[in-house]
Motif scaffolding. Structure first.
Motif, PDB file in Angstrom:
ATOM      1  N   ILE A   6       0.839  -1.203   0.000  1.00 38.85           N
ATOM      2  CA  ILE A   6       0.000   0.000   0.000  1.00 38.85           C
ATOM      3  C   ILE A   6       0.873   1.252   0.000  1.00 38.85           C
ATOM      4  N   ALA A   7       1.924   1.248   0.821  1.00 42.45           N
ATOM      5  CA  ALA A   7       2.818   2.413   0.892  1.00 42.45           C
ATOM      6  C   ALA A   7       3.513   2.643  -0.453  1.00 42.45           C
ATOM      7  N   THR A   8       4.026   1.570  -1.055  1.00 42.55           N
ATOM      8  CA  THR A   8       4.690   1.683  -2.353  1.00 42.55           C
ATOM      9  C   THR A   8       3.712   2.164  -3.407  1.00 42.55           C
ATOM     10  N   ASN A   9       2.544   1.556  -3.428  1.00 44.14           N
ATOM     11  CA  ASN A   9       1.526   1.903  -4.405  1.00 44.14           C
ATOM     12  C   ASN A   9       1.113   3.370  -4.255  1.00 44.14           C
ATOM     13  N   ASN A  10       0.854   3.795  -3.035  1.00 40.90           N
ATOM     14  CA  ASN A  10       0.455   5.183  -2.786  1.00 40.90           C
ATOM     15  C   ASN A  10       1.547   6.165  -3.206  1.00 40.90           C
ATOM     16  N   LYS A  11       2.786   5.822  -2.895  1.00 40.95           N
ATOM     17  CA  LYS A  11       3.903   6.696  -3.262  1.00 40.95           C
ATOM     18  C   LYS A  11       4.025   6.776  -4.788  1.00 40.95           C
ATOM     19  N   GLY A  12       3.917   5.627  -5.459  1.00 40.96           N
ATOM     20  CA  GLY A  12       4.008   5.602  -6.925  1.00 40.96           C
ATOM     21  C   GLY A  12       2.898   6.388  -7.583  1.00 40.96           C
ATOM     22  N   VAL A  13       1.679   6.224  -7.083  1.00 41.21           N
ATOM     23  CA  VAL A  13       0.534   6.953  -7.629  1.00 41.21           C
ATOM     24  C   VAL A  13       0.705   8.449  -7.373  1.00 41.21           C
ATOM     25  N   ALA A  14       1.201   8.820  -6.201  1.00 39.03           N
ATOM     26  CA  ALA A  14       1.423  10.243  -5.891  1.00 39.03           C
ATOM     27  C   ALA A  14       2.465  10.835  -6.835  1.00 39.03           C
ATOM     28  N   LEU A  15       3.554  10.109  -7.084  1.00 33.60           N
ATOM     29  CA  LEU A  15       4.578  10.588  -8.012  1.00 33.60           C
ATOM     30  C   LEU A  15       3.981  10.764  -9.412  1.00 33.60           C
ATOM     31  N   TYR A  16       3.167   9.797  -9.810  1.00 31.71           N
ATOM     32  CA  TYR A  16       2.511   9.850 -11.118  1.00 31.71           C
ATOM     33  C   TYR A  16       1.618  11.086 -11.222  1.00 31.71           C
TER      34      TYR A  16
ATOM     35  N   GLY B   9       3.218  14.270 -11.899  1.00 28.10           N
ATOM     36  CA  GLY B   9       3.883  14.354 -13.195  1.00 28.10           C
ATOM     37  C   GLY B   9       5.302  13.811 -13.191  1.00 28.10           C
ATOM     38  N   LYS B  10       5.675  13.138 -12.121  1.00 28.97           N
ATOM     39  CA  LYS B  10       7.027  12.562 -12.006  1.00 28.97           C
ATOM     40  C   LYS B  10       6.988  11.110 -12.493  1.00 28.97           C
ATOM     41  N   PHE B  11       6.811  10.960 -13.822  1.00 29.17           N
ATOM     42  CA  PHE B  11       6.613   9.632 -14.398  1.00 29.17           C
ATOM     43  C   PHE B  11       7.840   8.747 -14.250  1.00 29.17           C
ATOM     44  N   LYS B  12       9.024   9.307 -14.485  1.00 24.33           N
ATOM     45  CA  LYS B  12      10.241   8.503 -14.375  1.00 24.33           C
ATOM     46  C   LYS B  12      10.417   7.985 -12.955  1.00 24.33           C
ATOM     47  N   GLU B  13      10.203   8.841 -11.964  1.00 24.54           N
ATOM     48  CA  GLU B  13      10.333   8.421 -10.571  1.00 24.54           C
ATOM     49  C   GLU B  13       9.299   7.346 -10.225  1.00 24.54           C
ATOM     50  N   ALA B  14       8.070   7.528 -10.702  1.00 24.32           N
ATOM     51  CA  ALA B  14       7.025   6.532 -10.453  1.00 24.32           C
ATOM     52  C   ALA B  14       7.388   5.200 -11.105  1.00 24.32           C
ATOM     53  N   LEU B  15       7.866   5.256 -12.349  1.00 26.86           N
ATOM     54  CA  LEU B  15       8.273   4.020 -13.034  1.00 26.86           C
ATOM     55  C   LEU B  15       9.424   3.344 -12.308  1.00 26.86           C
ATOM     56  N   ASP B  16      10.406   4.123 -11.865  1.00 28.10           N
ATOM     57  CA  ASP B  16      11.536   3.549 -11.123  1.00 28.10           C
ATOM     58  C   ASP B  16      11.058   2.850  -9.853  1.00 28.10           C
ATOM     59  N   LEU B  17      10.139   3.485  -9.151  1.00 24.48           N
ATOM     60  CA  LEU B  17       9.610   2.908  -7.919  1.00 24.48           C
ATOM     61  C   LEU B  17       8.895   1.583  -8.207  1.00 24.48           C
ATOM     62  N   PHE B  18       8.045   1.566  -9.243  1.00 20.98           N
ATOM     63  CA  PHE B  18       7.326   0.339  -9.569  1.00 20.98           C
ATOM     64  C   PHE B  18       8.260  -0.737 -10.119  1.00 20.98           C
ATOM     65  N   GLU B  19       9.335  -0.347 -10.812  1.00 23.10           N
ATOM     66  CA  GLU B  19      10.332  -1.329 -11.263  1.00 23.10           C
ATOM     67  C   GLU B  19      10.985  -2.003 -10.057  1.00 23.10           C
ATOM     68  N   GLN B  20      11.304  -1.223  -9.030  1.00 21.66           N
ATOM     69  CA  GLN B  20      11.873  -1.796  -7.806  1.00 21.66           C
ATOM     70  C   GLN B  20      10.881  -2.750  -7.153  1.00 21.66           C
ATOM     71  N   ALA B  21       9.613  -2.354  -7.143  1.00 21.04           N
ATOM     72  CA  ALA B  21       8.583  -3.202  -6.541  1.00 21.04           C
ATOM     73  C   ALA B  21       8.427  -4.498  -7.323  1.00 21.04           C
ATOM     74  N   ILE B  22       8.480  -4.415  -8.652  1.00 20.33           N
ATOM     75  CA  ILE B  22       8.357  -5.623  -9.475  1.00 20.33           C
ATOM     76  C   ILE B  22       9.560  -6.540  -9.264  1.00 20.33           C
ATOM     77  N   ALA B  23      10.717  -5.959  -8.996  1.00 19.38           N
ATOM     78  CA  ALA B  23      11.903  -6.776  -8.742  1.00 19.38           C
ATOM     79  C   ALA B  23      11.709  -7.654  -7.500  1.00 19.38           C
ATOM     80  N   THR B  24      11.004  -7.138  -6.503  1.00 20.94           N
ATOM     81  CA  THR B  24      10.769  -7.929  -5.290  1.00 20.94           C
ATOM     82  C   THR B  24       9.440  -8.673  -5.318  1.00 20.94           C
ATOM     83  N   MET B  25       8.493  -8.209  -6.131  1.00 15.61           N
ATOM     84  CA  MET B  25       7.171  -8.847  -6.228  1.00 15.61           C
ATOM     85  C   MET B  25       6.817  -9.033  -7.710  1.00 15.61           C
ATOM     86  N   PRO B  26       7.558  -9.904  -8.422  1.00 16.84           N
ATOM     87  CA  PRO B  26       7.394  -9.986  -9.879  1.00 16.84           C
ATOM     88  C   PRO B  26       6.030 -10.479 -10.354  1.00 16.84           C
ATOM     89  N   GLU B  27       5.253 -11.068  -9.479  1.00 20.08           N
ATOM     90  CA  GLU B  27       3.947 -11.569  -9.889  1.00 20.08           C
ATOM     91  C   GLU B  27       2.798 -10.859  -9.183  1.00 20.08           C
TER      92      GLU B  27
END
Length: 149
Positions: free
Chosen positions: A54-64, A67-85
């Motif tokens: 929830i914290a990661t998701n909220n932070k990513g959505v807030a960045l999005y 208008g901070k798309f690159k930061e949001a994408l980087d955050l979700f890439e890190q999340a996918i690295a630990t939660m790939p499915e």
């Protein structure tokens, strides 16, 4: 023995991370643990994982939204690295990539990433009502590419 316990913990943690949005899976995990006398053993890990997601998701959505798309994408890439499915992370990453592709259509890497994420979401059984809109939006962006394929 302690090494086996650590391996079991790591496996359990990975399963919970990847299936945190699958209540049936979590219920099966709870039932299995109760069956071997480990009542509510995984519950603390499930709650911690949910809070982190929830914290990661909220932070990513807030960045999005800022208008901070690159930061949001980087955050979700890190999340996918630990939660790939994890379906929630995959869907939110797709939303951001598709939005970014609307603004910057000539990005082959993001197109490729979106295709891979759409494929993975289908493989994981993401509900069609959640995935269909994203598939349509992506399809509208890429008619010429689809015609070549």
């Amino acid at each position: 023995m302690n090494q086996q316990h650590d391996k079991a913990e790591a496996i359990l943690h990975g399963l919970i991370q990847n299936h945190i949005d699958d209540e049936q899976f979590l219920n099966n995990l709870r039932a299995m643990q109760s069956g071997v006398g480990m009542h509510n053993y995984s519950e603390i890990q499930i709650q911690k994982t949910r809070q982190a997601l929830i914290a990661t998701n909220n932070k990513g959505v807030a960045l999005y939204k800022q208008g901070k798309f690159k930061e949001a994408l980087d955050l979700f890439e890190q999340a996918i690295a630990t939660m790939p499915e994890n379906k929630t992370i995959i869907l939110n990453m797709l939303k951001i990539i598709i939005h970014d592709l609307k603004a910057n259509p000539a990005d082959a890497d993001k197109e490729r990433r979106a295709r891979l994420l759409l494929k993975k979401a289908r493989q994981l059984g993401v509900e069609q009502h959640k995935l269909g809109v994203l598939q349509m939006e992506f399809g509208k962006l890429h008619r010429p590419a689809a015609a070549k394929a």
